[in-house]
Design a protein around this motif. Structure first.
Motif, PDB file in Angstrom:
ATOM      1  N   PRO A   1     -28.192  15.334   9.482  1.00  0.00           N
ATOM      2  CA  PRO A   1     -27.475  14.168   8.964  1.00  0.00           C
ATOM      3  C   PRO A   1     -25.975  14.460   8.972  1.00  0.00           C
ATOM      4  N   VAL A   2     -25.187  13.493   9.418  1.00  0.00           N
ATOM      5  CA  VAL A   2     -23.734  13.628   9.417  1.00  0.00           C
ATOM      6  C   VAL A   2     -23.149  12.419   8.695  1.00  0.00           C
ATOM      7  N   ILE A   3     -22.231  12.667   7.797  1.00  0.00           N
ATOM      8  CA  ILE A   3     -21.645  11.596   6.996  1.00  0.00           C
ATOM      9  C   ILE A   3     -20.130  11.628   7.158  1.00  0.00           C
ATOM     10  N   ALA A   4     -19.583  10.521   7.685  1.00  0.00           N
ATOM     11  CA  ALA A   4     -18.131  10.349   7.756  1.00  0.00           C
ATOM     12  C   ALA A   4     -17.746   9.334   6.693  1.00  0.00           C
ATOM     13  N   PHE A   5     -16.657   9.605   5.988  1.00  0.00           N
ATOM     14  CA  PHE A   5     -16.284   8.661   4.913  1.00  0.00           C
ATOM     15  C   PHE A   5     -14.780   8.597   4.754  1.00  0.00           C
ATOM     16  N   ASP A   6     -14.350   7.532   4.067  1.00  0.00           N
ATOM     17  CA  ASP A   6     -12.948   7.412   3.668  1.00  0.00           C
ATOM     18  C   ASP A   6     -12.825   7.885   2.232  1.00  0.00           C
ATOM     19  N   ASN A   7     -11.979   8.871   2.011  1.00  0.00           N
ATOM     20  CA  ASN A   7     -11.755   9.303   0.633  1.00  0.00           C
ATOM     21  C   ASN A   7     -10.967   8.212  -0.125  1.00  0.00           C
ATOM     22  N   ALA A   8     -10.812   8.371  -1.407  1.00  0.00           N
ATOM     23  CA  ALA A   8     -10.193   7.330  -2.254  1.00  0.00           C
ATOM     24  C   ALA A   8      -8.873   6.827  -1.669  1.00  0.00           C
ATOM     25  N   GLY A   9      -8.776   5.509  -1.517  1.00  0.00           N
ATOM     26  CA  GLY A   9      -7.546   4.889  -1.043  1.00  0.00           C
ATOM     27  C   GLY A   9      -7.436   4.783   0.465  1.00  0.00           C
ATOM     28  N   VAL A  10      -8.230   5.566   1.186  1.00  0.00           N
ATOM     29  CA  VAL A  10      -8.127   5.650   2.652  1.00  0.00           C
ATOM     30  C   VAL A  10      -8.987   4.562   3.294  1.00  0.00           C
ATOM     31  N   GLY A  11      -8.522   4.020   4.440  1.00  0.00           N
ATOM     32  CA  GLY A  11      -9.323   3.069   5.215  1.00  0.00           C
ATOM     33  C   GLY A  11      -9.815   1.933   4.344  1.00  0.00           C
ATOM     34  N   ARG A  12     -11.129   1.748   4.292  1.00  0.00           N
ATOM     35  CA  ARG A  12     -11.668   0.656   3.483  1.00  0.00           C
ATOM     36  C   ARG A  12     -12.212   1.116   2.127  1.00  0.00           C
ATOM     37  N   SER A  13     -11.886   2.342   1.758  1.00  0.00           N
ATOM     38  CA  SER A  13     -12.238   2.757   0.395  1.00  0.00           C
ATOM     39  C   SER A  13     -11.166   2.260  -0.575  1.00  0.00           C
ATOM     40  N   THR A  14     -11.615   1.895  -1.757  1.00  0.00           N
ATOM     41  CA  THR A  14     -10.653   1.445  -2.769  1.00  0.00           C
ATOM     42  C   THR A  14     -10.124   2.662  -3.528  1.00  0.00           C
TER      43      THR A  14
ATOM     44  N   GLN B   1      -6.805   4.895  -5.370  1.00  0.00           N
ATOM     45  CA  GLN B   1      -5.472   5.373  -5.035  1.00  0.00           C
ATOM     46  C   GLN B   1      -5.590   6.683  -4.258  1.00  0.00           C
ATOM     47  N   THR B   2      -4.834   6.820  -3.183  1.00  0.00           N
ATOM     48  CA  THR B   2      -4.784   8.108  -2.492  1.00  0.00           C
ATOM     49  C   THR B   2      -3.958   9.072  -3.333  1.00  0.00           C
ATOM     50  N   PRO B   3      -4.560  10.171  -3.767  1.00  0.00           N
ATOM     51  CA  PRO B   3      -3.796  11.114  -4.608  1.00  0.00           C
ATOM     52  C   PRO B   3      -2.749  11.857  -3.778  1.00  0.00           C
ATOM     53  N   ASP B   4      -1.782  12.437  -4.480  1.00  0.00           N
ATOM     54  CA  ASP B   4      -0.739  13.198  -3.775  1.00  0.00           C
ATOM     55  C   ASP B   4      -0.971  14.701  -3.878  1.00  0.00           C
ATOM     56  N   ASN B   5      -2.231  15.089  -4.175  1.00  0.00           N
ATOM     57  CA  ASN B   5      -2.514  16.531  -4.243  1.00  0.00           C
ATOM     58  C   ASN B   5      -3.964  16.794  -3.843  1.00  0.00           C
TER      59      ASN B   5
ATOM     60  N   ASP C   1      -6.657   0.651   9.500  1.00  0.00           N
ATOM     61  CA  ASP C   1      -5.606   1.661   9.693  1.00  0.00           C
ATOM     62  C   ASP C   1      -4.880   1.919   8.378  1.00  0.00           C
ATOM     63  N   ASN C   2      -4.379   3.113   8.233  1.00  0.00           N
ATOM     64  CA  ASN C   2      -3.724   3.494   6.991  1.00  0.00           C
ATOM     65  C   ASN C   2      -2.222   3.263   7.045  1.00  0.00           C
ATOM     66  N   GLY C   3      -1.663   2.763   5.952  1.00  0.00           N
ATOM     67  CA  GLY C   3      -0.214   2.592   5.837  1.00  0.00           C
ATOM     68  C   GLY C   3       0.381   3.674   4.953  1.00  0.00           C
ATOM     69  N   SER C   4       1.610   3.439   4.549  1.00  0.00           N
ATOM     70  CA  SER C   4       2.332   4.473   3.810  1.00  0.00           C
ATOM     71  C   SER C   4       1.736   4.732   2.425  1.00  0.00           C
ATOM     72  N   ALA C   5       0.959   3.774   1.890  1.00  0.00           N
ATOM     73  CA  ALA C   5       0.310   4.029   0.598  1.00  0.00           C
ATOM     74  C   ALA C   5      -0.708   5.160   0.713  1.00  0.00           C
ATOM     75  N   VAL C   6      -1.146   5.407   1.942  1.00  0.00           N
ATOM     76  CA  VAL C   6      -2.050   6.534   2.188  1.00  0.00           C
ATOM     77  C   VAL C   6      -1.274   7.749   2.713  1.00  0.00           C
ATOM     78  N   THR C   7      -0.440   7.518   3.741  1.00  0.00           N
ATOM     79  CA  THR C   7       0.173   8.663   4.419  1.00  0.00           C
ATOM     80  C   THR C   7       1.249   9.342   3.574  1.00  0.00           C
ATOM     81  N   ASP C   8       1.965   8.587   2.738  1.00  0.00           N
ATOM     82  CA  ASP C   8       2.993   9.233   1.905  1.00  0.00           C
ATOM     83  C   ASP C   8       2.378  10.248   0.938  1.00  0.00           C
ATOM     84  N   PRO C   9       1.399   9.832   0.129  1.00  0.00           N
ATOM     85  CA  PRO C   9       0.813  10.847  -0.765  1.00  0.00           C
ATOM     86  C   PRO C   9       0.061  11.943  -0.006  1.00  0.00           C
TER      87      PRO C   9
END
Lengths: 291, 291
Positions: free
Chosen positions: B68-81, B83-87, B196-204
């Motif tokens: 089994p292989v699972i690909a996912f978006d972590n918090a804030g990324v892609g279609r996951s709700t 906040q993308t953390p900064d750490n 696609d990810n914007g700066s709310a994802v890539t900055d943190p």
């Protein structure tokens, strides 16, 4: 000169295959040939003091399931006649002579330790003869070696069942236990075993290996001359030829893959025989990687 | 909280599998699940700025043929709700929350780049949850990074079809051509593509990755806390997180295998996808090596 029957298929294993001989240029070479009749043959170049029966059947037989594999005694070693040279360049000439006598125009080489030095020399000088190269537990010319100190210590451990246990494996229980299993595997063959080597072999071999490491190779001329794909393999705690040699070779070679194994010494290829065989197969069969 | 049907078998590929969602702890995670219903699931932790569709189908689908292989978006990324953390530590908490929500008690982790930092953090803190660990193109805490300079240069190459071409591949024709093939593979899926990810994802995320590398880890506490078998992989010429990081991690980890590929950059796993998949399989299935 005897004419080898290179096209027949040996279903035999390292433990059961007959030892064959091929003669030319004043030397009668002893060898065993395993695996299918077709495919690029993989020629094995042995370590300091080793003969054909010092190879691990678990490695050799597994590799021979899908390609011809040839183990041999270079000049003077085991049951081969001739003089063991005291330098790597002459050993390379002898090995190429053996390959020529078998009528092989393209081979893969797997060189272990001193055999890896010989393999580098051959690959650098014979771009057409060598398709791909596997270097295990070895050093570049001018590389780092601790042979005398480590050999002295190993042979002083009179309670060890075999000097290869402290020389090839670490002190961890996992490594020692795989070392004992390796030693058992090398003892399975009873008949037609290869001859153990004495000082007429080990003295010049030691000189060749130490000289190879102690001679600088300005601009890494030998590594730079190797244009074939190379798989470089080392154990994490190789006490004789440290893994830093492998990392250095990877960085200087134009087309090398590096694989390092954990908790392992000079005999990492025997300790992790199944993983090593898988890595060798993947490398030799690769279309995408460095192929 | 929605209840995922984790036992069903997806015959689908990364390009055709439906995107699923699992919700809990205030976050709705997007993921795709491939491969058989049984076996230790391999959870993929994605690189800086990447979403589910940034994985290489050639890697993911091949790995999913026998696990089994699972690909996912972590918090804030892609279609996951969320906040993308900064750490990295907070990203690890989010990823563990996702794994818990799927009801998985033991997983293998494959972390690429920033995902590799997250994977190290998880493995160090969750000895039972993580069986084996694969770290690709990543750095230890306190490791070497050249992110800002390299990113700036890549995004200034306005003639490149995608910044991942200069970021993930070398200038050699072989590497560039495999890079173009990789980009094509990531475009095959047309429907239900990830966001696609914007700066709310890539900055943190950038802050998290740079902070991870710029924060010393005295005594390599995180690497030393990782007791699981680890496969460390890097490209020879990774310009963002150099291969020296991989060699350093190999030396500090108690049970790591190192694999370095030639003529390759940050995206070595995509360039040599068949070889990489073979190496991952050999590592995950190994009984002898670091198992």
């Amino acid at each position: 000169m005897t004419k080898p029957n290179i096209t027949s298929h040996d279903a035999a294993t390292l433990e059961t295959a007959p030892t064959r001989y091929v003669e030319g240029r004043g030397i009668r070479f002893a060898y065993r040939r395993l695996g299918p009749a077709t495919g690029t043959p993989l020629v094995l170049l042995q370590h300091f003091s080793g003969n054909i029966d010092a190879w691990d059947p678990a490695v050799v037989n597994a590799l021979a399931t899908d390609r011809p594999v040839i183990a041999f005694d270079n000049a003077g070693v085991g049951r081969s006649t001739g003089q063991t040279p005291d330098n790597v360049a002459a050993m390379a000439l002898d090995a190429v002579a053996f390959i020529d006598l078998l009528g092989l125009s393209e081979v893969d080489l797997l060189g272990f330790s001193l055999g890896g030095c010989v393999a580098q020399q051959i690959a650098a000088e014979h771009a057409r003869l060598v398709r791909k190269l596997i270097l295990v537990g070895t050093a570049p010319k001018g590389g780092e070696q601790h042979l005398l100190a480590v050999l002295q210590q190993a042979f002083s451990q009179t309670d060890a069942p075999d000097p290869r246990l402290p020389l090839f494996f670490t002190n961890s229980s996992a490594s020692r236990s795989s070392g004992l299993a390796f030693l058992e595997r090398t003892k399975v063959r009873k008949d037609d075993r290869d001859t153990d080597n004495g000082s007429a072999v080990t003295d010049p071999q030691a000189k060749a290996l130490i000289t190879w490491c102690d001679t600088p190779d300005p601009g890494h001329a030998i590594l730079r001359a190797i244009r074939q794909p190379v798989l470089v393999v080392s154990g994490s705690h190789d006490t004789m030829l440290p893994a830093s040699n492998a990392y250095a070779m990877f960085k200087e070679l134009s087309n090398a893959q590096l694989v390092l194994y954990p908790d392992s010494g000079h005999g990492a290829l025997f300790q992790y025989h199944a993983t090593f065989v898988s890595h060798v197969r993947t490398f030799l069969d690769a279309q995408d990687a460095a192929a």
